[in-house]
Design a protein around this motif. Structure first.
Motif, PDB file in Angstrom:
ATOM      1  N   ILE A 346       4.644  21.721   9.243  1.00 53.82           N
ATOM      2  CA  ILE A 346       4.112  20.363   9.413  1.00 53.82           C
ATOM      3  C   ILE A 346       3.259  20.011   8.199  1.00 53.82           C
ATOM      4  O   ILE A 346       2.430  20.820   7.766  1.00 53.82           O
ATOM      5  CB  ILE A 346       3.267  20.266  10.696  1.00 53.82           C
ATOM      6  N   PRO A 347       3.437  18.842   7.618  1.00 54.69           N
ATOM      7  CA  PRO A 347       2.566  18.426   6.502  1.00 54.69           C
ATOM      8  C   PRO A 347       1.107  18.460   6.914  1.00 54.69           C
ATOM      9  O   PRO A 347       0.756  18.172   8.064  1.00 54.69           O
ATOM     10  CB  PRO A 347       3.048  17.000   6.200  1.00 54.69           C
ATOM     11  N   ASP A 348       0.265  18.818   5.978  1.00 57.26           N
ATOM     12  CA  ASP A 348      -1.166  18.968   6.258  1.00 57.26           C
ATOM     13  C   ASP A 348      -1.833  17.592   6.324  1.00 57.26           C
ATOM     14  O   ASP A 348      -1.954  16.902   5.303  1.00 57.26           O
ATOM     15  CB  ASP A 348      -1.809  19.808   5.165  1.00 57.26           C
ATOM     16  N   PRO A 349      -2.281  17.156   7.497  1.00 54.20           N
ATOM     17  CA  PRO A 349      -2.909  15.826   7.607  1.00 54.20           C
ATOM     18  C   PRO A 349      -4.234  15.723   6.863  1.00 54.20           C
ATOM     19  O   PRO A 349      -4.687  14.623   6.550  1.00 54.20           O
ATOM     20  CB  PRO A 349      -3.104  15.645   9.117  1.00 54.20           C
ATOM     21  N   HIS A 350      -4.872  16.871   6.575  1.00 50.90           N
ATOM     22  CA  HIS A 350      -6.149  16.829   5.855  1.00 50.90           C
ATOM     23  C   HIS A 350      -5.980  16.366   4.410  1.00 50.90           C
ATOM     24  O   HIS A 350      -6.947  15.949   3.766  1.00 50.90           O
ATOM     25  CB  HIS A 350      -6.814  18.209   5.876  1.00 50.90           C
ATOM     26  N   LEU A 351      -4.746  16.450   3.900  1.00 49.42           N
ATOM     27  CA  LEU A 351      -4.483  16.031   2.525  1.00 49.42           C
ATOM     28  C   LEU A 351      -4.087  14.563   2.418  1.00 49.42           C
ATOM     29  O   LEU A 351      -3.979  14.039   1.309  1.00 49.42           O
ATOM     30  CB  LEU A 351      -3.372  16.899   1.919  1.00 49.42           C
ATOM     31  N   PHE A 352      -3.846  13.917   3.554  1.00 45.90           N
ATOM     32  CA  PHE A 352      -3.325  12.551   3.516  1.00 45.90           C
ATOM     33  C   PHE A 352      -4.283  11.592   2.821  1.00 45.90           C
ATOM     34  O   PHE A 352      -3.861  10.720   2.059  1.00 45.90           O
ATOM     35  CB  PHE A 352      -3.032  12.055   4.930  1.00 45.90           C
ATOM     36  N   SER A 353      -5.575  11.747   3.076  1.00 48.74           N
ATOM     37  CA  SER A 353      -6.530  10.807   2.496  1.00 48.74           C
ATOM     38  C   SER A 353      -6.564  10.892   0.975  1.00 48.74           C
ATOM     39  O   SER A 353      -6.717   9.885   0.285  1.00 48.74           O
ATOM     40  CB  SER A 353      -7.930  11.070   3.064  1.00 48.74           C
ATOM     41  N   SER A 354      -6.410  12.098   0.431  1.00 46.94           N
ATOM     42  CA  SER A 354      -6.451  12.260  -1.023  1.00 46.94           C
ATOM     43  C   SER A 354      -5.108  11.973  -1.683  1.00 46.94           C
ATOM     44  O   SER A 354      -5.051  11.809  -2.906  1.00 46.94           O
ATOM     45  CB  SER A 354      -6.900  13.681  -1.372  1.00 46.94           C
ATOM     46  N   LEU A 355      -4.040  11.898  -0.890  1.00 47.98           N
ATOM     47  CA  LEU A 355      -2.703  11.659  -1.451  1.00 47.98           C
ATOM     48  C   LEU A 355      -2.169  10.264  -1.156  1.00 47.98           C
ATOM     49  O   LEU A 355      -1.100   9.902  -1.656  1.00 47.98           O
ATOM     50  CB  LEU A 355      -1.711  12.691  -0.890  1.00 47.98           C
ATOM     51  N   ALA A 356      -2.893   9.492  -0.354  1.00 45.36           N
ATOM     52  CA  ALA A 356      -2.375   8.186   0.085  1.00 45.36           C
ATOM     53  C   ALA A 356      -2.103   7.253  -1.091  1.00 45.36           C
ATOM     54  O   ALA A 356      -1.079   6.558  -1.120  1.00 45.36           O
ATOM     55  CB  ALA A 356      -3.360   7.541   1.063  1.00 45.36           C
ATOM     56  N   VAL A 357      -3.011   7.235  -2.061  1.00 42.04           N
ATOM     57  CA  VAL A 357      -2.829   6.346  -3.218  1.00 42.04           C
ATOM     58  C   VAL A 357      -1.733   6.866  -4.141  1.00 42.04           C
ATOM     59  O   VAL A 357      -0.915   6.095  -4.660  1.00 42.04           O
ATOM     60  CB  VAL A 357      -4.155   6.187  -3.975  1.00 42.04           C
ATOM     61  N   ASP A 358      -1.660   8.178  -4.351  1.00 41.27           N
ATOM     62  CA  ASP A 358      -0.638   8.756  -5.223  1.00 41.27           C
ATOM     63  C   ASP A 358       0.766   8.521  -4.686  1.00 41.27           C
ATOM     64  O   ASP A 358       1.731   8.458  -5.465  1.00 41.27           O
ATOM     65  CB  ASP A 358      -0.872  10.258  -5.375  1.00 41.27           C
ATOM     66  N   ALA A 359       0.901   8.397  -3.375  1.00 41.31           N
ATOM     67  CA  ALA A 359       2.226   8.218  -2.784  1.00 41.31           C
ATOM     68  C   ALA A 359       2.784   6.820  -3.002  1.00 41.31           C
ATOM     69  O   ALA A 359       4.002   6.619  -2.939  1.00 41.31           O
ATOM     70  CB  ALA A 359       2.174   8.526  -1.286  1.00 41.31           C
ATOM     71  N   VAL A 360       1.918   5.833  -3.264  1.00 38.87           N
ATOM     72  CA  VAL A 360       2.377   4.440  -3.383  1.00 38.87           C
ATOM     73  C   VAL A 360       3.331   4.246  -4.555  1.00 38.87           C
ATOM     74  O   VAL A 360       4.452   3.745  -4.384  1.00 38.87           O
ATOM     75  CB  VAL A 360       1.173   3.483  -3.466  1.00 38.87           C
ATOM     76  N   PRO A 361       2.949   4.584  -5.811  1.00 38.57           N
ATOM     77  CA  PRO A 361       3.903   4.370  -6.912  1.00 38.57           C
ATOM     78  C   PRO A 361       5.164   5.206  -6.783  1.00 38.57           C
ATOM     79  O   PRO A 361       6.248   4.765  -7.187  1.00 38.57           O
ATOM     80  CB  PRO A 361       3.091   4.752  -8.157  1.00 38.57           C
ATOM     81  N   ILE A 362       5.052   6.412  -6.227  1.00 38.79           N
ATOM     82  CA  ILE A 362       6.251   7.233  -6.031  1.00 38.79           C
ATOM     83  C   ILE A 362       7.203   6.562  -5.055  1.00 38.79           C
ATOM     84  O   ILE A 362       8.426   6.523  -5.280  1.00 38.79           O
ATOM     85  CB  ILE A 362       5.857   8.641  -5.533  1.00 38.79           C
ATOM     86  N   ALA A 363       6.651   6.007  -3.971  1.00 41.39           N
ATOM     87  CA  ALA A 363       7.495   5.314  -2.992  1.00 41.39           C
ATOM     88  C   ALA A 363       8.160   4.088  -3.599  1.00 41.39           C
ATOM     89  O   ALA A 363       9.353   3.829  -3.380  1.00 41.39           O
ATOM     90  CB  ALA A 363       6.657   4.920  -1.773  1.00 41.39           C
ATOM     91  N   ILE A 364       7.410   3.322  -4.384  1.00 45.04           N
ATOM     92  CA  ILE A 364       7.956   2.097  -4.963  1.00 45.04           C
ATOM     93  C   ILE A 364       9.043   2.413  -5.983  1.00 45.04           C
ATOM     94  O   ILE A 364      10.133   1.809  -5.970  1.00 45.04           O
ATOM     95  CB  ILE A 364       6.823   1.267  -5.599  1.00 45.04           C
ATOM     96  N   ILE A 365       8.787   3.367  -6.886  1.00 43.13           N
ATOM     97  CA  ILE A 365       9.801   3.735  -7.881  1.00 43.13           C
ATOM     98  C   ILE A 365      11.030   4.321  -7.196  1.00 43.13           C
ATOM     99  O   ILE A 365      12.180   4.043  -7.582  1.00 43.13           O
ATOM    100  CB  ILE A 365       9.204   4.742  -8.885  1.00 43.13           C
ATOM    101  N   GLY A 366      10.812   5.111  -6.164  1.00 46.83           N
ATOM    102  CA  GLY A 366      11.936   5.724  -5.463  1.00 46.83           C
ATOM    103  C   GLY A 366      12.855   4.710  -4.813  1.00 46.83           C
ATOM    104  O   GLY A 366      14.080   4.745  -5.009  1.00 46.83           O
ATOM    105  N   PHE A 367      12.292   3.768  -4.041  1.00 45.03           N
ATOM    106  CA  PHE A 367      13.178   2.819  -3.364  1.00 45.03           C
ATOM    107  C   PHE A 367      13.713   1.773  -4.340  1.00 45.03           C
ATOM    108  O   PHE A 367      14.831   1.277  -4.160  1.00 45.03           O
ATOM    109  CB  PHE A 367      12.493   2.178  -2.157  1.00 45.03           C
TER     110      PHE A 367
END
Length: 725
Positions: A346-367
């Motif tokens: 299971i992905p570690d939910p404790h890391l979500f807060s520190s990774l939430a912003v980093d995931a945005v450009p990856i998601a946008i470039i990916g789709f």
């Protein structure tokens, strides 16, 4: 003397008589259109309607829902085995062969062990087969995304206290691991933990974008912007792989200026280059790059591209194993690659807060990459794709595999081109590709133990050729559009010299600023009429256009809103040559001077000169205006009021329905005095102006003609004409 005086009198009579009304066949028929009653629902009614539709569930709606969510259920029953199977099998095998070395090499780029790249490409191919509407997209690890993932992972590793190359426990002094972290996790374990948590957020974002149909966000990523971003990221990837080609053990630089700092470190430790890795890299480059160029140049003649990358990997592994490169020359190798699959986690939910912003450009470039490639090949082969479903599909390819030790993926251009050019018909080829990777995962992966990491770096660099070639396209891009070229350079330099994420943000902001600047200072011109037609064009662009007497036609090539209101006024005054405020001031000054002269006994006082106004009507062509805000409406009303003070009427033409409704709600029709809202064409407005001008001057012309007749009659009946003269 008498003859001269008589001739002057006759000429004055002819001049006055010429102003008498003439018969004119000019007739103007003004066109008025009645709009339909608005059928759009209010926001409340629309929400209630959608809610009722969502609550209605029956057998057919359930079937339709699952067919949309899982498109494979729709096209698989109609699959034509005899016509499509052979092409799908061949393309699937070839893509799978190419995906093996790329999966391993891109894992290093994402700061992960090689096995996780194989997992990623296997799972996403299976899921995309079920959920995609595109028939030709090949999904898997993508270089740009792997770079962004690697930057995020390394940043989190440093925050957690894992030094570069430290495979043990984190330093307790700098560790930011959660307090409930009970298991002893080494650097590799924590790296994949960060990656799967990041991938989970990326997939979640993409699915939400697809569900709420927010794919319009991708329109802000223009082609020059994406091209510049990919080229900048390619330079960063090339820089990050140079240490593997040289066999240098230097820490990976992150953050602002990482590219420059990495090159500084490379030249700082260049004397420690591993000669074995350098020679191997040069030989691999000398083989891979020319063969790939031959594959591209003769792709129409070759039935399938030569799998040079896989052959180099096999040959490099054999040479490294038999000549013991690790022991003899201290060459870095892949090491042990396990077989089979690891237990889901299971992905570690404790890391979500520190990774939430980093995931945005990856998601946008990916789709954005996935949707754009899907639409390109769908158009080429004559079928349609659903963009929102594609976003859901690539989101599922990230969300579900994140539980199986995978990192973020998207459609990859090189593999998609290979897949399409080798006879692919459907996503059955993706299933074949996953089968090839399954064989590697179950039995073949341990054989890559002795593979040199330098060869993986060469494979990664060789696949950057497409992005680096964009430099050669900039001269032709400059000739087509200087603004797009500047956007490309700004995005490329920001992505390479600052950082990948910041570079993407800088590129988007700069592109939006360019659009704003374009609308703030658009093209403004006067129009002239093409002879014997109803066509009006730019007088400064086309020759042999005739001007309309005392009518100026002004065109503003942008919407009128708060940001360009000042430029609209200045360009209008400049083009027409009439500033109503200045003219009105001079008229007031002349009137006050005249009143002063009338009350003075000085007969030789000078009068104030008023510049002549060669315009009685101003027509504004609104054909290029997409919208008009309240500030723009106020500007038009103020401008009409100012021009009316000096005897000039203002007419609007070519207004779209939304602007016409705003004008009507804003009271334009009532305040015009003539009851006209806006005209459907420039020609209609010009004819109306000319007809109205003739009607207004008809009475004064008749009075002038009557005055001339009376004067002639009085003179003729006088006792002595010469005496009168």
């Amino acid at each position: 003397m008498e003859t001269a005086t008589t001739r002057e009198f006759e000429q004055s009579i002819e001049k006055l008589s010429s102003s008498a009304p003439q018969d004119s066949s000019f007739r103007h028929i003004h066109i008025k259109l009645e709009e339909h009653e608005p059928t759009s629902l209010s926001t409340k009614e629309l929400i209630l309607k959608k809610a009722k539709e969502a609550c209605k569930w029956n057998h057919q709606i359930v079937i339709t829902f699952f067919l949309k969510l899982l498109p494979v259920l729709e096209w698989l029953p109609r699959y034509r085995i005899k016509e499509q199977l052979l092409g799908d099998v061949i393309s699937g095998l070839l893509v799978g062969i190419v995906a093996i070395p790329q999966s391993i090499s891109y894992s290093l780029l994402a700061s992960q062990d090689p096995i996780y790249g194989l997992y990623t490409n296997f799972f996403c191919s299976v899921i995309y087969f079920v959920t995609a509407t595109s028939r030709h997209n090949a999904v898997g690890s993508f270089g740009v995304l792997c770079l962004m993932i690697g930057e995020t992972v390394n940043r989190q590793l440093n925050l957690a206290g894992y030094g570069d190359g430290n495979s043990g426990s984190p330093s307790l002094m700098n560790s930011t691991l959660p307090s409930n972290w009970t298991a002893i996790c080494d650097r590799s374990c924590y790296a994949i933990t960060v990656a799967i948590s990041l991938t989970f957020l990326v997939g979640l974002y993409q699915i939400l974008l697809g569900v709420f149909q927010l794919g319009f966000i991708a329109v802000y990523l223009s082609e020059p912007l994406l091209s510049g971003f990919v080229t900048g990221a390619s330079l960063t990837i090339l820089t990050s792989q140079m240490k593997y080609l040289l066999g240098l053990k230097i820490p990976r630089k992150e953050g602002v200026g990482s590219l420059i700092l990495t090159w500084v470190e490379i030249f700082r430790y260049i004397q420690k280059t591993n000669i074995c890795d350098l020679v191997t890299s040069l030989i691999a480059l000398a083989i891979i790059v020319p063969v790939k160029e031959i594959n591209v140049r003769y792709k129409d003649k070759l039935k399938a591209p030569f799998p040079v990358e896989l052959l180099v990997v096999i040959a490099g592994t054999l040479f490294s194993y038999y000549f013991k490169f690790e022991k003899q020359y201290n060459s870095a190798i892949c090491g042990s690659i396990p077989t089979g699959f690891q237990k889901p986690t299971i992905p570690d939910p404790h890391l979500f807060s520190s990774l939430a912003v980093d995931a945005v450009p990856i998601a946008i470039i990916g789709f954005a990459t996935t949707v754009s490639l899907a639409e390109i090949f769908a158009k080429k082969h004559g079928y349609t794709v659903r963009a929102n479903q594609e976003m859901i599909a690539i989101g599922m390819c990230n969300l579900v595999p994140s539980f199986f030790h995978c990192f973020a993926s998207s459609a990859a251009l090189a593999k998609t081109l290979l897949k399409e050019s080798t006879g692919c018909h459907t996503q059955i080829s993706g299933l074949i590709t996953s089968g090839v990777l399954l064989l590697v995962l179950l039995w073949i992966s341990p054989l890559f133990y002795s593979l040199q990491i330098s060869i993986l770096g060469v494979i990664t660099i060789a696949n950057l050729r497409g992005g680096l070639r964009k430099f050669a396209d900039t001269p032709s891009m400059w000739r087509l559009s200087k603004v797009d070229t500047v956007v490309w350079w700004v995005t490329m330099l920001a992505s390479s010299l600052i950082s990948t994420e910041i570079g993407l943000l800088v590129g988007v902001c700069f592109a939006l600023l360019c659009i704003i600047f374009r609308t703030q200072r658009p093209r403004a011109t006067l129009l002239g009429k093409v002879n014997d037609t109803e066509i009006y064009e730019d007088q400064f662009t086309y020759k042999q256009l005739s001007s309309i007497t005392n009518v100026k036609i002004f065109r503003f090539d942008s919407s009128l809103y708060y940001a360009n209101k000042s430029y609209f006024r200045s360009s209008l005054y400049q083009k027409t040559g009439v500033n109503p405020s200045l003219v009105a001031a001079k008229q007031r000054k002349a009137q006050s001077k005249t009143k002063a002269n009338l009350g003075s006994i000085q007969k030789d006082s000078t009068a104030v000169a008023i510049p002549p106004i060669d315009m009685h009507t101003l027509v504004i062509d609104c054909g290029a205006m997409q919208f008009l805000d309240t500030v723009g409406l106020s500007v038009l009303k103020e401008m009409r009021h100012d021009y009316r003070k000096i005897g000039i009427q203002v007419l609007l033409a070519n207004c779209n329905p939304s602007i016409r409704r705003l004008l009507q709600d804003g009271g334009w029709e009532i305040e015009t005095g003539n009851g006209e809202l806006a005209f459907h064409s420039v020609h209609d407005a010009v004819q109306f102006a000319e007809s109205q001008y003739q009607e207004q001057h008809k009475d004064s012309e008749e009075v002038g003609a009557a005055f001339v007749d009376n004067e002639v009659q009085n003179i003729a009946e006088g006792p002595n004409m010469e005496t009168a003269l």
